[in-house]
Structures are given as C-alpha cells and as structure tokens.
Design a protein around this motif. Structure first.
Motif, mmCIF file in Angstrom:
data_model
loop_
_atom_site.group_PDB
_atom_site.id
_atom_site.type_symbol
_atom_site.label_atom_id
_atom_site.label_comp_id
_atom_site.label_asym_id
_atom_site.label_seq_id
_atom_site.Cartn_x
_atom_site.Cartn_y
_atom_site.Cartn_z
ATOM 1 N N LYS A 158 -8.228 -0.491 -3.752
ATOM 2 C CA LYS A 158 -8.169 -1.126 -5.068
ATOM 3 C C LYS A 158 -8.703 -0.221 -6.166
ATOM 4 O O LYS A 158 -8.346 -0.368 -7.340
ATOM 5 C CB LYS A 158 -8.944 -2.449 -5.041
ATOM 6 C CG LYS A 158 -8.303 -3.510 -4.147
ATOM 7 C CD LYS A 158 -9.115 -4.776 -4.124
ATOM 8 C CE LYS A 158 -8.485 -5.817 -3.195
ATOM 9 N NZ LYS A 158 -9.286 -7.073 -3.128
ATOM 10 N N TYR A 159 -9.578 0.706 -5.815
ATOM 11 C CA TYR A 159 -10.070 1.677 -6.789
ATOM 12 C C TYR A 159 -9.139 2.884 -6.883
ATOM 13 O O TYR A 159 -8.945 3.452 -7.963
ATOM 14 C CB TYR A 159 -11.473 2.154 -6.402
ATOM 15 C CG TYR A 159 -12.527 1.092 -6.543
ATOM 16 C CD1 TYR A 159 -13.117 0.814 -7.776
ATOM 17 C CD2 TYR A 159 -12.944 0.342 -5.444
ATOM 18 C CE1 TYR A 159 -14.082 -0.165 -7.916
ATOM 19 C CE2 TYR A 159 -13.913 -0.650 -5.565
ATOM 20 C CZ TYR A 159 -14.473 -0.893 -6.798
ATOM 21 O OH TYR A 159 -15.424 -1.867 -6.933
ATOM 22 N N ARG B 153 0.812 -1.225 0.000
ATOM 23 C CA ARG B 153 0.000 0.000 0.000
ATOM 24 C C ARG B 153 0.844 1.275 0.000
ATOM 25 O O ARG B 153 0.318 2.363 -0.129
ATOM 26 C CB ARG B 153 -0.934 0.001 1.219
ATOM 27 C CG ARG B 153 -1.905 -1.165 1.198
ATOM 28 C CD ARG B 153 -2.895 -1.063 2.327
ATOM 29 N NE ARG B 153 -3.659 -2.281 2.485
ATOM 30 C CZ ARG B 153 -4.440 -2.559 3.519
ATOM 31 N NH1 ARG B 153 -4.557 -1.672 4.510
ATOM 32 N NH2 ARG B 153 -5.098 -3.696 3.594
#
Length: 274
Positions: free
Chosen positions: A214-215, A71
């Motif tokens: 994830k978007y 991340r």
C-alpha cells in the motif's frame, strides 16, 4: 512462536528435513501467511469454518487472480506463489489433512509474459534515497533490498537485531538518520525495536507484505519503475550477478541463498539484461 497459517509447525519441519534454505523457507511463510490472510478476509468458504480441508480449486484460483489483478504480479512471481501453494497442499494431502489438491488443475504462466527485469535501480539508489516524494517505507525497502534482503526477511520480527549498518556508505547513513527520526516514535509507541510498523494501533504492530504494498504502489509513478518487492529483489539478483560474473555456482548459491536452478535462471537473465 505465533502461528501464521494452518499446520505451520509440521510444514516447516518438512521443509527443514528437505534442506530447504532459510531464505526460501521464509518465502513459503510469506506466501502462506498472505494466502490465509486473504482467505480470512475475502473468501466465504474459509470464513465459514476456517477449515483447510474445505478449500478447493476455486479458492486458490481466486487468490491468484487477486495477485494478478490488484497487485499486478508478473509471470515469474505468479509461478513461484503457485509452486509454494502446490508444495503446501501436497504436504497436507500426503498426511490426510485435506482430501483436495486445490492447485492440481492450475497451470503456471509462460515466463515469456514477464517484463524485462529492471536491475538499474540499484545503481540509482543514492538518488532514490534522497527523493522526498518517495515514502520513507519505500526508500527503506529499496535500501534493504539493495543489501540483499527480500521483503519476507526484513519484515520479519527480530530482523533489526541482526542488521549491521555501521559500514554502510555516507549517503545511506544520511537516510538512516531520517529513517530513525520517522520510526523511533513508532517503536516507542509499540514497544518494539523492529522497523516496519503500522501507523495505527493494532494487536500486532508489524507491517505485513500487503500493508507494505500500500505504500509502494502509489510511489511507482514517481519512481518510474515497478516497486513490487519481488520485482525489486529480482532486479537486485540480476545486478549482483552482473557485477560478479566470475562467481562459481557454489559461491553464488552461498551468497544469495538460492538453489542452483534459481542461480542458473538469474545468470541467464543477467547475461541478456540491457
């Protein structure tokens, strides 16, 4: 209430007794929910027994390494997550619910490693909201963050019922029309008025923080800046304090729902931001 992580009720009562602000308690919930979601899916120790008292340093270390590697969180976010885990495990240890302190040997990262906070994106919000290359969830995240709500707040079930949008400016109203066209079928499908919903059938239709990432992550190249929710929120805080330099510490604490130490930190960032 749905239990999102072990000993949630007792831990949240302890936070309330310490007069921890609601926004900060929501951050603890977000961190711990994500931590145990990760363990449940990727950690053999926890998968074997689902017992918190079996977790040790390597288990917390594995989660934090994932946050950095996958991340790409920065030092400030790393330290905040580590602090949340540390407070949680100290609470469990003090009650005899775990014999270990998994975070005891883990060190925080120097803040000098952090990149400068991007606060300019708030001024660019009108253009970002009309950029069709950005996913609608990305644009909704930018909009709600620019109105002062971090992701752990606007992802929470029931958030929509408290949201007042009638006085938002015309460009934001235009985006809200597009947003409603997108989300209304999902709300009808899952029978909920909430906003951030999964697009596939699920027992719990609400989008999680990892799901939101994830978007956001694929849109970073288009946006030209990092879209991590924590980074966006930091940018909003710096922007707000630059726009309101005469706020007293108490006014800033009340409006931003942060503790005085955090206000002081973001004031320093605002003074040196370019």
């Amino acid at each position: 209430m749905t239990i999102l992580y072990p000993y949630q009720d007792a831990f949240e009562r302890a936070l309330q007794q310490r007069d921890i602000a609601q926004a900060t308690r929501a951050e603890y919930t977000s961190t711990l929910q994500d931590f145990f979601h990760y363990l449940e899916n990727f950690n053999p120790t926890y998968q074997a027994s689902h017992r918190v008292n079996q977790l040790q340093t390597q288990d917390a270390e594995q989660y934090l390494a994932m946050l950095v590697d996958q991340r790409q969180i920065q030092a400030m976010t790393y330290n905040k997550v580590l602090s949340h885990l540390n407070v949680y495990f100290k609470f469990l240890f003090s009650h005899g619910w775990t014999p270990y302190l998994p975070t005891l040997d883990l060190k925080s990262k120097p803040l000098a490693e952090s990149r400068p906070v991007n606060f300019h994106w708030v001024d660019d919000l009108p253009d970002l909201l009309t950029d069709q290359r950005l996913h609608v969830y990305t644009r909704a995240t930018l909009l709600l963050t620019a109105h002062g709500d971090p992701a752990q707040v606007f992802l929470r079930p029931g958030y929509t019922a408290q949201l007042q949008t009638a006085d938002w400016p015309a460009n934001e109203q235009a985006f809200l029309q597009e947003w409603r066209a997108f989300v209304t079928p999902l709300q009808a499908r899952f029978q909920t008025p909430d906003w951030f919903l999964k697009q596939r059938a699920a027992a719990d239709p609400h989008l999680t923080l990892p799901g939101l990432h994830k978007y956001l992550r694929p849109n970073e190249a288009t946006a030209g800046f990092r879209l991590s929710p924590s980074t966006l929120y930091q940018g909003y805080l710096v922007h707000y304090l630059r726009r309101h330099p005469r706020l007293s510490d108490q006014e800033a604490t009340d409006r931003l729902h942060l503790d005085p130490d955090s206000i002081d930190y973001y004031r320093k960032l605002a003074r040196h931001a370019e």
